[in-house]
Design an enzyme around this catalytic site. Structure first.
Site, PDB file in Angstrom:
ATOM      1  N   THR A 194       0.770  -1.250   0.000  1.00 29.35           N
ATOM      2  CA  THR A 194       0.000   0.000   0.000  1.00 29.35           C
ATOM      3  C   THR A 194       0.799   1.296   0.000  1.00 29.35           C
ATOM      4  O   THR A 194       0.567   2.148   0.806  1.00 29.35           O
ATOM      5  CB  THR A 194      -0.973   0.013   1.179  1.00 29.35           C
ATOM      6  N   SER A 409      -5.628  19.707  -9.433  1.00 30.53           N
ATOM      7  CA  SER A 409      -5.493  21.110  -9.859  1.00 30.53           C
ATOM      8  C   SER A 409      -4.173  21.706  -9.403  1.00 30.53           C
ATOM      9  O   SER A 409      -3.411  21.081  -8.704  1.00 30.53           O
ATOM     10  CB  SER A 409      -6.651  21.927  -9.314  1.00 30.53           C
TER      11      SER A 409
END
Length: 409
Positions: A194, A409
């Site tokens: 992970t 963004s």
């Protein structure tokens, strides 16, 4: 990048030179401006490697490449970019991964099958591999022994601090060194390892032995850690042994001369796993969850992860609310055998629920005081068997929403 996690260690650990390993980083401009985003490790000839990879069915092309070449058990280089996961990019992902591998092989002077690769960042966007190809020659010239912090910084995405750990041990009376770096902050849940992590040692360990040592260590560390319950497409854990230490060569992972070495490897990986949980996106509290009295160790781990991944439990901890009912809920939904009338729940060492109900008249003050700290302990005893497990996680704050709402963004 977010403010540094309040749970971050005070200093980057001191990791000495590990013979047979050279590290470096460069600004390739894959996504970020003004920060390194390309990591390269050059390994000495004769180095053995092992890996544990994500079980995600939407895994990235770099993971598929590692899955293909890791059975060879040998490597000369590890190359990693941040900012772009090169995942779910169709045929382009395969082409750009192979281009990255071949460019690294030319740079190092080895076979493509001796290169391991990983990518981390935004999913679904084409990797601008031409930028990586252009950066590799200069990166090769900058490789140094002991360049650990630079390497750890290059693989960060939403991480707020670079993660590293070091231990030493003896094999047959000879000292060996184990150092590792990792990245991870969000999209973190146990399904092998992970995150990304790269661990190096100068020990002389056959690949078949190294594989088992690594798998066992991952199960005790990275597979016992979760931030948000989401398994990445790119999870990769690689361990390399450069064979520069002159000690007896072990024949199996259970060889008695490896006892101290295995303990040290476990400690490095547990340390790295805990650092990832402490850097969970928006985290303000590090949570340790112990489950005992389960049907089996496997069942205990399932219950512990159910608690650790519960948004209701995690937000209660963030709000410093001793809402043990949410813990009971998470136990009940785990799907493992549990008996309401034998269940005990503790926080900060104080028993607050047992025998099917809350403890009558218990003093909540010490529990509330415990929850105001940045390290929180939750213990659950199911009272039906001998199974036990420990997992680590963090709380869930509005910071997690802010980071992930603006990630692309």
């Amino acid at each position: 990048m977010s403010d540094i996690s309040p749970l971050a260690p005070e200093n980057f650990p001191k990791i000495p030179v590990i013979k047979g390993v050279k590290l470096g980083a460069a600004e390739a401009g894959v996504k970020y401006e003004g920060r390194t985003d390309l990591f390269l490790a050059e390994l000495a000839k004769g180095s053995t490697v092992a890996g544990v990879l994500t079980q995600s069915l939407t895994r990235s092309a770099p993971v598929d490449w590692c899955r293909k070449v890791l059975p060879n058990g040998e490597a000369r280089a590890i190359v990693v970019n941040s900012g772009n996961a090169n995942a779910f990019t169709g045929k382009s992902g395969v082409v750009t991964t192979e281009a990255m591998v071949h460019a690294t092989a030319r740079t190092i002077g080895c076979e493509p099958e001796e290169v391991l690769v990983a990518s981390t960042g935004v999913i679904g966007e084409r990797l601008p591999v031409e930028k990586i190809e252009a950066a590799l020659p200069g990166l090769k010239k900058s490789l140094k022994t002991g360049n650990w912090e630079t390497a750890a910084e290059a693989i960060m995405t939403t991480d707020t601090f670079p993660k590293a750990s070091y231990r030493s041990a003896k094999i047959g009376g000879v000292e060996v060194k184990i150092g590792g770096i990792a990245k991870g902050s969000g999209m973190i849940a146990p399904d092998m390892a992970t995150m990304l992590s790269f661990v190096f040692t100068d020990a002389n360990i056959p690949a078949s032995v190294l594989r088992l040592i690594l798998k066992r260590a991952a199960d005790k560390s990275f597979n016992c850690m979760t931030v948000d319950g989401d398994t990445s497409t790119s999870d990769t854990l690689i361990m390399a042994a450069t064979a520069k230490a002159d000690h007896p060569i072990p024949s199996t992972a259970d060889d008695l001369i490896l006892e101290e070495f295995i303990t040290a490897v476990d400690e490095v990986m547990i340390d790295l796993a805990q650092q990832i949980a402490k850097d969970g996106e928006g985290a303000s509290k590090f949570i340790t969850i112990d489950v005992t009295g389960a049907d089996s160790d496997r069942a205990a781990k399932t219950v512990a992860l159910s608690i650790a991944n519960s948004p209701l439990v995690k937000t209660a901890i963030a709000g410093e609310d001793a809402n043990w009912g949410r813990v009971v809920m998470a136990v009940g939904k785990a799907g493992e055998r549990a008996d309401r009338d034998t269940l005990t729940v503790s926080m900060g060492g104080v028993v607050i629920a047992e025998k099917g109900e809350g403890v009558d008249g218990y003093d909540e003050a010490p529990v509330a005081n415990h929850l105001r700290g940045d390290h929180v302990d939750i213990a659950v005893d199911l009272g039906i068997g001998d199974g036990q497990a420990r997992v680590w996680t963090c709380d869930l704050t509005h910071g997690y929403i802010s980071i992930n709402a603006d990630y692309r963004s």
